[in-house]
Design a protein around this motif. Structure first.
Motif, PDB file in Angstrom:
ATOM      1  N   LEU A  16      26.838  20.140  41.906  1.00  0.00           N
ATOM      2  CA  LEU A  16      27.370  20.506  40.593  1.00  0.00           C
ATOM      3  C   LEU A  16      26.913  21.888  40.159  1.00  0.00           C
ATOM      4  N   ARG A  17      25.672  22.244  40.464  1.00  0.00           N
ATOM      5  CA  ARG A  17      25.182  23.585  40.119  1.00  0.00           C
ATOM      6  C   ARG A  17      26.044  24.661  40.798  1.00  0.00           C
ATOM      7  N   LEU A  18      26.400  24.413  42.052  1.00  0.00           N
ATOM      8  CA  LEU A  18      27.220  25.384  42.775  1.00  0.00           C
ATOM      9  C   LEU A  18      28.635  25.449  42.205  1.00  0.00           C
ATOM     10  N   LEU A  19      29.224  24.312  41.865  1.00  0.00           N
ATOM     11  CA  LEU A  19      30.560  24.305  41.281  1.00  0.00           C
ATOM     12  C   LEU A  19      30.593  25.081  39.970  1.00  0.00           C
ATOM     13  N   ARG A  20      29.575  24.903  39.149  1.00  0.00           N
ATOM     14  CA  ARG A  20      29.523  25.610  37.864  1.00  0.00           C
ATOM     15  C   ARG A  20      29.298  27.105  38.057  1.00  0.00           C
ATOM     16  N   ARG A  21      28.421  27.464  39.000  1.00  0.00           N
ATOM     17  CA  ARG A  21      28.126  28.875  39.229  1.00  0.00           C
ATOM     18  C   ARG A  21      29.355  29.604  39.754  1.00  0.00           C
ATOM     19  N   TRP A  22      30.069  28.959  40.682  1.00  0.00           N
ATOM     20  CA  TRP A  22      31.282  29.603  41.202  1.00  0.00           C
ATOM     21  C   TRP A  22      32.306  29.804  40.088  1.00  0.00           C
ATOM     22  N   ALA A  23      32.548  28.764  39.279  1.00  0.00           N
ATOM     23  CA  ALA A  23      33.546  28.868  38.218  1.00  0.00           C
ATOM     24  C   ALA A  23      33.173  29.941  37.200  1.00  0.00           C
ATOM     25  N   GLN A  24      31.892  30.105  36.939  1.00  0.00           N
ATOM     26  CA  GLN A  24      31.447  31.079  35.939  1.00  0.00           C
ATOM     27  C   GLN A  24      31.429  32.503  36.470  1.00  0.00           C
ATOM     28  N   ASP A  25      30.988  32.675  37.727  1.00  0.00           N
ATOM     29  CA  ASP A  25      30.717  34.030  38.225  1.00  0.00           C
ATOM     30  C   ASP A  25      31.681  34.545  39.288  1.00  0.00           C
ATOM     31  N   HIS A  26      32.357  33.667  40.023  1.00  0.00           N
ATOM     32  CA  HIS A  26      33.095  34.118  41.217  1.00  0.00           C
ATOM     33  C   HIS A  26      34.507  33.566  41.310  1.00  0.00           C
ATOM     34  N   ARG A  27      35.080  33.107  40.238  1.00  0.00           N
ATOM     35  CA  ARG A  27      36.389  32.440  40.265  1.00  0.00           C
ATOM     36  C   ARG A  27      37.515  33.468  40.314  1.00  0.00           C
ATOM     37  N   ARG A  28      37.709  34.028  41.472  1.00  0.00           N
ATOM     38  CA  ARG A  28      38.781  34.990  41.688  1.00  0.00           C
ATOM     39  C   ARG A  28      38.940  35.202  43.198  1.00  0.00           C
ATOM     40  N   ARG A  29      40.004  35.840  43.589  1.00  0.00           N
ATOM     41  CA  ARG A  29      40.225  36.112  45.011  1.00  0.00           C
ATOM     42  C   ARG A  29      39.424  37.336  45.441  1.00  0.00           C
ATOM     43  N   GLY A  30      38.956  37.276  46.669  1.00  0.00           N
ATOM     44  CA  GLY A  30      38.272  38.426  47.252  1.00  0.00           C
ATOM     45  C   GLY A  30      36.894  38.699  46.688  1.00  0.00           C
ATOM     46  N   ALA A  31      36.228  37.682  46.145  1.00  0.00           N
ATOM     47  CA  ALA A  31      34.909  37.911  45.548  1.00  0.00           C
ATOM     48  C   ALA A  31      33.815  38.086  46.595  1.00  0.00           C
ATOM     49  N   ALA A  32      34.084  37.729  47.839  1.00  0.00           N
ATOM     50  CA  ALA A  32      33.067  37.794  48.889  1.00  0.00           C
ATOM     51  C   ALA A  32      33.210  39.064  49.720  1.00  0.00           C
ATOM     52  N   THR A  33      32.070  39.605  50.128  1.00  0.00           N
ATOM     53  CA  THR A  33      32.016  40.643  51.151  1.00  0.00           C
ATOM     54  C   THR A  33      31.278  40.048  52.342  1.00  0.00           C
ATOM     55  N   ILE A  34      31.916  40.088  53.504  1.00  0.00           N
ATOM     56  CA  ILE A  34      31.376  39.439  54.700  1.00  0.00           C
ATOM     57  C   ILE A  34      30.956  40.512  55.686  1.00  0.00           C
ATOM     58  N   ARG A  35      29.723  40.423  56.134  1.00  0.00           N
ATOM     59  CA  ARG A  35      29.202  41.377  57.117  1.00  0.00           C
ATOM     60  C   ARG A  35      28.815  40.643  58.390  1.00  0.00           C
ATOM     61  N   PHE A  36      28.995  41.339  59.511  1.00  0.00           N
ATOM     62  CA  PHE A  36      28.459  40.839  60.774  1.00  0.00           C
ATOM     63  C   PHE A  36      27.437  41.839  61.268  1.00  0.00           C
ATOM     64  N   LEU A  37      26.211  41.365  61.439  1.00  0.00           N
ATOM     65  CA  LEU A  37      25.101  42.199  61.877  1.00  0.00           C
ATOM     66  C   LEU A  37      24.755  41.811  63.302  1.00  0.00           C
ATOM     67  N   PRO A  38      25.122  42.627  64.301  1.00  0.00           N
ATOM     68  CA  PRO A  38      24.912  42.238  65.697  1.00  0.00           C
ATOM     69  C   PRO A  38      23.454  42.338  66.112  1.00  0.00           C
ATOM     70  N   GLY A  39      23.131  41.632  67.194  1.00  0.00           N
ATOM     71  CA  GLY A  39      21.790  41.726  67.760  1.00  0.00           C
ATOM     72  C   GLY A  39      20.884  40.603  67.300  1.00  0.00           C
TER      73      GLY A  39
END
Length: 401
Positions: A355-378
């Protein structure tokens, strides 16, 4: 399947034109160059034996090869997904492009995009698939596309570096050959699976690694060969399974099956349920012990589990309890409210974390493209970045804005 007008059902040219219009309407196609490629390539020639309506269905796959259990090992992907990935790739005339996972049709689309001055190479680990792709490409008039038999994990060094590498099978990791095989300004488009959740990610170079330009919902057959995922699957009972690729997540069949027999407990977040693909990516990366719970239509109809399990739902598991996402109608939260279904002796504690995660997402990240994904090799450092997942060849790290 997308509805087909009876008057055009036997005319592939008309079906192709209808497909392009529909792809534009659904924002699968957003550029003139990709529209022109889809208009030019006769898709049905890459699905010999399939009904025309199936070949030109926007969201349906065309099975190509199955294993001994009847599971698809190669398919012609849905046209909508192919369009989305080509838009992500932004292929330009004159480019050198490598496709990992052959079928023929997608390579023909790429050849249209790169033009006569560009080069397209498609590679597959399966001799039958390579031979089939070669025949279909030649039959459709795309003999200039190069077909290679090899494990996609190693890339195709002979044609490197590539301006674009497009992977058409779900990859669990990003091998060094894909990064080293890119030009300095190259782009990798890959359906990357992280904790059982797959997204088509367009990666550009970022330092020694990669940084996401965009990500979209995707569903592909898994990579074969050296790049195959090592997933664990536990059948709790007929029609109910829990799956994870995280070795630290416990899969105690007896304990979880017993939990399923305990009373169903529901907890409600008071937060909006929206954009399920964005929400599920967030949950996948933030749950402390994540898996995916899958159930058959028959089990769902019996009321044992929620409908959210039909295609797999992010699930928080322990040895003897589990919790997963659900929803209910609630006009106060904009139409639907997110909640949690939990079973087992630790149901309340697991629901609290969820529930904490559901509330945090709805409050802070409820939109498209909110994530930045990185791949760090090695090799991973002693302290991994927050919200990161360790892979064989590096680390996937995700930040949320």
């Amino acid at each position: 399947m997308t509805a087909i007008d009876d008057s055009t059902a036997r005319d592939p040219d008309a079906l192709r034109a209808d497909m392009v219009r529909a792809l534009r309407d659904q924002d699968g196609i957003t550029s003139e160059s990709v529209a022109a490629a889809f208009s030019a390539v006769p898709r049905h020639l890459f699905a010999p034996g399939a009904p025309l309506a199936r070949a030109y269905d926007l969201h349906g796959i065309v099975p190509v090869k199955q294993d001994e259990h009847g599971l698809n090992t190669s398919v012609m992907s849905a046209a909508h997904l192919q369009a989305v990935m080509l838009e992500q790739a932004d292929v330009k005339p004159g480019m050198r492009v490598l496709e990992i996972g052959s079928g023929g049709y997608n390579a023909a689309l790429m050849q249209e995009l790169v033009g006569s001055d560009g080069v397209v190479t498609t590679v597959d680990i399966d001799r039958d698939i390579v031979d089939r792709a070669r025949l279909c490409l030649d039959d459709a008039g795309y003999s200039q596309v190069k077909t290679v038999l090899a494990d996609g994990e190693t890339g195709v060094p002979d044609g490197a570096p590539y301006d674009r590498i497009i992977v058409t099978a779900a990859a669990w990791d990003i091998p060094p050959s894909w990064i080293s095989g890119l030009t300095e300004n190259g782009r990798l488009v890959v359906p990357l699976t992280v904790r059982g959740t797959t997204r088509s990610i367009a990666f550009d170079r970022g330092g020694e690694g990669l940084i996401s330009h965009s990500y979209r919902l995707a569903n592909f057959v898994p990579m074969q060969g050296e790049g195959a995922a090592k997933e664990r699957k536990a059948m709790l009972r007929e029609g109910v399974a829990v799956q994870t690729d995280d070795e630290q997540v416990p899969l105690n069949v007896e304990g979880l099956n017993h939990a399923l027999d305990t009373p169903r407990r529901e907890f409600w977040s008071g937060a909006a349920y929206d954009l399920p693909d964005e929400l599920e990516l967030y949950l996948t990366l933030h749950l402390s012990s994540p898996a995916r719970l899958h159930a058959s239509a028959e089990v769902i109809a019996s009321g044992l589990v929620d409908a959210s399990t039909r295609l797999g739902v992010p699930t928080l598991v322990t040895e003897d309890s589990f919790a997963y996402r659900t929803r209910r109608e609630n006009e106060d939260t904009g139409g639907f409210e997110s909640g949690v279904v939990a079973h087992g002796p630790q149901a309340e504690a697991l629901a609290d974390e969820y529930l904490r995660l559901l509330r945090r997402w709805a409050q802070d990240h409820r939109r498209r493209g909110a994530a930045t994904i990185r791949f760090l090799p090695g090799p991973a450092s002693s302290t991994l970045p927050e919200n990161s997942v360790l892979k064989r060849h590096g680390v996937v790290a995700v930040s949320w804005h």
